[in-house]
Design a protein around this motif. Structure first.
Motif, PDB file in Angstrom:
ATOM      1  N   UNK A 254      50.834  28.814  34.348  1.00 36.35           N
ATOM      2  CA  UNK A 254      49.609  28.079  34.633  1.00 36.35           C
ATOM      3  C   UNK A 254      49.101  28.389  36.041  1.00 36.35           C
ATOM      4  N   UNK A 255      50.022  28.515  36.996  1.00 34.55           N
ATOM      5  CA  UNK A 255      49.621  28.862  38.362  1.00 34.55           C
ATOM      6  C   UNK A 255      48.997  30.254  38.409  1.00 34.55           C
ATOM      7  N   UNK A 256      49.614  31.215  37.708  1.00 31.45           N
ATOM      8  CA  UNK A 256      49.064  32.572  37.673  1.00 31.45           C
ATOM      9  C   UNK A 256      47.706  32.602  36.988  1.00 31.45           C
ATOM     10  N   UNK A 257      47.561  31.814  35.931  1.00 32.89           N
ATOM     11  CA  UNK A 257      46.284  31.740  35.210  1.00 32.89           C
ATOM     12  C   UNK A 257      45.182  31.184  36.120  1.00 32.89           C
ATOM     13  N   UNK A 258      45.505  30.149  36.868  1.00 27.96           N
ATOM     14  CA  UNK A 258      44.524  29.547  37.774  1.00 27.96           C
ATOM     15  C   UNK A 258      44.086  30.550  38.838  1.00 27.96           C
ATOM     16  N   UNK A 259      45.029  31.308  39.377  1.00 25.25           N
ATOM     17  CA  UNK A 259      44.674  32.333  40.367  1.00 25.25           C
ATOM     18  C   UNK A 259      43.781  33.397  39.748  1.00 25.25           C
ATOM     19  N   UNK A 260      44.096  33.818  38.529  1.00 26.04           N
ATOM     20  CA  UNK A 260      43.274  34.815  37.849  1.00 26.04           C
ATOM     21  C   UNK A 260      41.845  34.321  37.669  1.00 26.04           C
ATOM     22  N   UNK A 261      41.681  33.099  37.191  1.00 24.33           N
ATOM     23  CA  UNK A 261      40.346  32.557  36.938  1.00 24.33           C
ATOM     24  C   UNK A 261      39.557  32.422  38.230  1.00 24.33           C
ATOM     25  N   UNK A 262      40.211  31.949  39.281  1.00 23.36           N
ATOM     26  CA  UNK A 262      39.532  31.816  40.563  1.00 23.36           C
ATOM     27  C   UNK A 262      39.095  33.172  41.095  1.00 23.36           C
ATOM     28  N   UNK A 263      39.976  34.160  40.977  1.00 20.52           N
ATOM     29  CA  UNK A 263      39.650  35.518  41.424  1.00 20.52           C
ATOM     30  C   UNK A 263      38.481  36.085  40.635  1.00 20.52           C
ATOM     31  N   UNK A 264      38.517  35.905  39.304  1.00 26.56           N
ATOM     32  CA  UNK A 264      37.441  36.428  38.456  1.00 26.56           C
ATOM     33  C   UNK A 264      36.109  35.771  38.786  1.00 26.56           C
ATOM     34  N   UNK A 265      36.115  34.453  38.957  1.00 24.73           N
ATOM     35  CA  UNK A 265      34.879  33.744  39.259  1.00 24.73           C
ATOM     36  C   UNK A 265      34.342  34.122  40.639  1.00 24.73           C
TER      37      UNK A 265
END
Length: 306
Positions: A254-265
């Motif tokens: 979940x932490x990695x997913x949150x970082x990915x989404x923030x980076x993408x946005x």
């Protein structure tokens, strides 16, 4: 089967789908502990593309074929043919026209330069090898195969680890990883990142498995993130804490997913997960800490192979 290519800067990305459909898992089974109301509230945009009317998850198994800086790169290699998967009967002794699809995209096995395994689950490494007589041999004889050391050591059956998905991944290391290492084509990378070329970088995004990775593509001011299994459903974009039953460390995933989404946005990067059914690539926006899909890339819907 129709295949559409995306142009991201000077890199071309083609989606090669080996399987599309249902695998017998409901949203409750696939995402244990998730709130049923979340799925109900999102049904107007998840059904029928990502969830069937009966609540069964619809998924895809696919490879992202990337042409970058004169190289042919495959991100994940699907299920493979003839592989014995005793605890995953839907994909045991599976057969597909995967190599014919690569040929239709203009690529022969000999032309592949790099194979990226974002992690070592059965549906990401199957075409690493093919059966030649009674032996498993690398399908792509001139390619360098990239695997993170944490995943290689975690899934090695001779090692000390006991993966949560262990039986589901039975035989995978032996038939799809070890033969590549024996052929001298496996490159095990360490640390937080590994540069493939001037356009593509592998970044560690652990949690789904210890060595799970994301491929970061940057070219001519455009960007894409190949998310592997950080995302199995678009619902996880709006609710990053929803985690699949296949994650070895759900909290870290979940932490990695949150970082990915923030980076993408923040960067305006296109997100290309490994398993999104129907539409394969999403653009993400955020308001504060909330993420939404603002649009989809123009990949055509894919039809089930079986």
């Amino acid at each position: 089967m129709q295949m559409d290519a995306l142009q991201i800067g000077e890199a071309q990305v083609t989606r090669v789908v080996e399987f599309a459909g249902e695998v017998g898992l409901s949203t409750e089974a696939f995402f244990p502990g998730s709130d049923p109301h979340l799925w109900q509230q999102a049904s107007d945009w998840l059904v029928p593309d990502f969830v069937g009317p009966d609540g069964q998850v619809r998924t895809a198994v696919q490879t992202w074929l990337v042409r970058s800086e004169g190289k042919v790169v495959l991100i994940d290699t699907g299920l493979g043919n003839d592989k014995d998967r005793p605890y995953v009967p839907v994909w045991s002794r599976y057969h597909s026209d995967y190599l014919a699809q690569l040929a239709a995209a203009g690529v022969t096995p000999e032309q592949v330069d790099v194979v990226v395994n974002t992690h070592l689950h059965l549906d990401h490494v199957g075409w690493n090898t093919r059966l030649a007589g009674r032996d498993w041999v690398p399908t792509f004889p001139n390619a360098t195969y990239l695997v993170h050391r944490a995943d290689y050591e975690f899934w090695d059956p001779q090692g000390p680890h006991t993966p949560g998905f262990g039986r589901g991944n039975q035989n995978v290391f032996e038939d799809s990883v070890a033969p590549v290492a024996a052929a001298g084509q496996l490159h095990i990378w360490d640390g937080e990142q590994h540069r493939i070329d001037g356009t593509l970088t592998l970044r560690l995004a652990a949690g789904h498995t210890p060595g799970s990775a994301v491929v970061d593509l940057r070219s001519r001011g455009e960007a894409a993130l190949f998310a592997g299994d950080l995302l199995h459903s678009p619902l996880q974009i709006a609710h990053p804490d929803v985690t699949s039953c296949f994650c070895e460390d759900p909290a870290r995933a979940a932490e990695s997913r949150l970082r990915l989404l923030a980076d993408a946005a923040d960067r305006g990067a296109l997100v290309l997960p490994a398993h999104f059914h129907h539409r394969g690539a999403a653009r993400i926006t955020r308001t504060g800490g909330d993420f939404t899909v603002s649009g989809w890339a123009a990949h055509s819907p894919q039809q089930p192979m079986r």
